[in-house]
Scaffold this active site. Structure first.
Site, PDB file in Angstrom:
ATOM      1  N   LEU A 205       0.846  -1.206   0.000  1.00 24.70           N
ATOM      2  CA  LEU A 205       0.000   0.000   0.000  1.00 24.70           C
ATOM      3  C   LEU A 205       0.869   1.238   0.000  1.00 24.70           C
ATOM      4  O   LEU A 205       1.735   1.364   0.864  1.00 24.70           O
ATOM      5  CB  LEU A 205      -0.740   0.096   1.335  1.00 24.70           C
ATOM      6  CG  LEU A 205      -1.861  -0.840   1.701  1.00 24.70           C
ATOM      7  CD1 LEU A 205      -2.291  -0.527   3.125  1.00 24.70           C
ATOM      8  CD2 LEU A 205      -3.012  -0.598   0.739  1.00 24.70           C
ATOM      9  N   HIS A 206       0.659   2.143  -0.932  1.00 27.23           N
ATOM     10  CA  HIS A 206       1.381   3.415  -0.826  1.00 27.23           C
ATOM     11  C   HIS A 206       0.746   4.568  -1.585  1.00 27.23           C
ATOM     12  O   HIS A 206       1.219   5.697  -1.510  1.00 27.23           O
ATOM     13  CB  HIS A 206       2.836   3.255  -1.296  1.00 27.23           C
ATOM     14  CG  HIS A 206       2.968   3.120  -2.788  1.00 27.23           C
ATOM     15  ND1 HIS A 206       2.710   1.963  -3.445  1.00 27.23           N
ATOM     16  CD2 HIS A 206       3.322   4.027  -3.736  1.00 27.23           C
ATOM     17  CE1 HIS A 206       2.902   2.128  -4.740  1.00 27.23           C
ATOM     18  NE2 HIS A 206       3.268   3.380  -4.944  1.00 27.23           N
ATOM     19  N   ARG A 207      -0.332   4.304  -2.336  1.00 24.98           N
ATOM     20  CA  ARG A 207      -0.917   5.392  -3.130  1.00 24.98           C
ATOM     21  C   ARG A 207      -1.518   6.474  -2.229  1.00 24.98           C
ATOM     22  O   ARG A 207      -2.284   6.155  -1.302  1.00 24.98           O
ATOM     23  CB  ARG A 207      -2.055   4.856  -4.010  1.00 24.98           C
ATOM     24  CG  ARG A 207      -1.603   3.974  -5.112  1.00 24.98           C
ATOM     25  CD  ARG A 207      -1.149   4.749  -6.329  1.00 24.98           C
ATOM     26  NE  ARG A 207      -0.282   3.896  -7.097  1.00 24.98           N
ATOM     27  CZ  ARG A 207       0.841   4.267  -7.689  1.00 24.98           C
ATOM     28  NH1 ARG A 207       1.246   5.517  -7.613  1.00 24.98           N
ATOM     29  NH2 ARG A 207       1.561   3.421  -8.357  1.00 24.98           N
ATOM     30  N   ASP A 282      -1.940  -1.648  -4.192  1.00 25.19           N
ATOM     31  CA  ASP A 282      -2.325  -0.489  -4.998  1.00 25.19           C
ATOM     32  C   ASP A 282      -1.147  -0.073  -5.882  1.00 25.19           C
ATOM     33  O   ASP A 282      -1.106   1.028  -6.417  1.00 25.19           O
ATOM     34  CB  ASP A 282      -2.807   0.675  -4.119  1.00 25.19           C
ATOM     35  CG  ASP A 282      -1.777   1.137  -3.102  1.00 25.19           C
ATOM     36  OD1 ASP A 282      -0.604   0.717  -3.184  1.00 25.19           O
ATOM     37  OD2 ASP A 282      -2.144   1.947  -2.220  1.00 25.19           O
TER      38      ASP A 282
END
Ligand code: UD1
Ligand code: UDP
Length: 373
Positions: A205-207, A282
């Protein structure tokens, strides 16, 4: 041919690796290559580990830009790259993907007498609120060469009116890197052993849309928590951006239940992907990797820039709410998805060679036509 190749963030390093290798191994003496790291990612776990895992040469130059607000970061990279070009002007600048590092160098080079090649051109979400979409569209605009990684990306470029002979569909450098990593793993590379706990769900997850908004981040972490307790262990290599947000939003109790690990190197990450029952992500780059490896994927975005990944049934985008994420994950874990094999004729590990072949050929053509008249 004097060539500059730029990387700054984790996915850039993965994409430049096969280009740097091909330049050294196949075009030694023909390409004079300068490797530039902007320093956008500076933690060892987002940078150094990839240079080591993929045996990339050390960067010739590091701008050390660090973390900055969007425009400031792009501005500093532009200024530093313009200065570098004043000292050593390339014949061609190669930028990959859609990060601020790629945009900064491409924009600076747009007003200089060098060609610009965009590797991974033509990806589109048709949503200019996404920082990477702005970057992709602008980089494509100033580029002389467009190397789309798949058919839809090539179609997007045609629809945007790019001239036919600027578009070269010769494969995906990320798949070159994945094939390289799989070979290294077979030879005993990486530090994760094959008797890892099973079954497990691998998640990244990093968006900003998912992690910079408390409500969205909480919805995702809650879904992961339920899956972790009821279906399969969740392995969560945490991006520093997400870690910071969890602390800031008082969501750190999920650290105790989900027990995230730090970001992992590429060989270990490929080993983790290969044996996962499901990937939830993501990330842009992980979706084609999941297709190549045949591992089901749930993408936490409202659309994908790799439509083939959904068309073959491996990937499914879902809205960012606990219920939708949980339902799709369980559906995939039960093996209820209709998955068709997908094969791309260009997935042979040699996209980078073909890209360099085109650049060298055209450079020789221009040079000969200039010198002969
Ligand atoms: C960037 C790219 C994104 C890519 C991602 C890959 C842009 C606009 N975004 O997003 O396209 O998918 O990299 O991971 O270029 N940080 C650290 N250590 C580091 C680097 C960053 O702790 O070495 C933290 C900082 O708090 C920083 C935050 O992570 O503010 C975000 O870093 P940044 O490079 O701005 O964006 P990413 O989310 O990593
Ligand atoms: N990746 C990795 N270690 C991790 C998480 C991801 O090596 O802990 C790899 C992953 O296989 C993919 C790439 O990093 O190839 C994607 O990077 P990221 O998701 O950061 O960027 P994006 O592709 O979304 O731009």
């Amino acid at each position: 041919m004097k060539m500059h190749i730029v990387a700054g963030a984790r996915p850039n390093l993965l994409k430049v690796a096969p280009l740097l290798r091909a330049a050294r191994e196949k075009y030694f003496g023909e390409i004079d290559c300068l490797f530039i790291h902007t320093g956008q990612h500076y933690d060892d776990s987002l940078s150094k580990v990839f240079i080591e895992d993929l045996e990339i040469p050390q960067p010739d130059v590091n701008f050390g830009v660090g973390s900055l607000p969007q425009a400031h970061q792009v501005g500093v990279i532009m200024e530093k790259y313009e200065r570098l070009c004043a000292a050593t002007m390339p014949d061609v600048l190669v930028v990959v993907g859609d990060t601020n590092s790629s945009l900064g160098c491409a924009l600076a080079a747009a007003k200089l007498p060098c060609k610009i090649a965009h590797v991974e051109a033509g990806l589109r979400r048709h949503d200019m609120t996404i920082p990477e979409e702005v970057n992709r569209v602008l980089i494509d605009k100033v580029s002389d060469y467009h190397f789309p990684p798949h058919e839809r990306a090539a179609t997007n470029l045609h629809s945007d009116g790019y001239i036919y002979n600027s578009i070269h569909r010769v494969g995906d450098v990320m798949i070159d890197t994945l094939i390289y990593a799989l070979r290294k793993l077979k030879q005993g590379g990486g530090s994760i052993t094959s008797n890892a706990v099973r079954p497990y769900v691998l998640c990244t997850l990093h968006r900003p849309v998912n992690v910079d908004n408390k409500e969205n981040l909480q919805q995702i972490l809650e879904a992961l928590d339920i899956i972790n307790q009821s279906h399969a262990a969740v392995v969560l290599p945490l991006h520093p951006r997400t870690h910071k947000r969890m602390l800031e939003f008082d969501l750190d109790h999920y650290m105790e239940t989900l027990r995230p690990i730090g970001p992992v190197g590429y060989l270990d990450f490929v080993a983790l992907m290969k044996s996962a029952s499901l990937i939830i992500t993501d990330s842009g780059g992980i979706q084609p990797e999941a297709v190549f490896l045949g591992v089901p994927c749930v993408t936490l975005l409202d659309a994908t820039v790799h439509p083939f990944s959904e068309a073959c049934g491996i990937n499914q985008t879902v809205p960012c709410d606990t219920d939708s994420i949980y339902k799709e994950a369980v559906h995939a874990l039960r093996g209820d998805r209709a998955i068709r094999p997908y094969n791309d004729e260009w997935w042979d590990g040699r996209a980078a060679e073909r890209i360099l072949h085109i650049l060298v050929r055209d450079h020789a053509g221009t040079h000969n036509s200039t010198t002969h008249g």
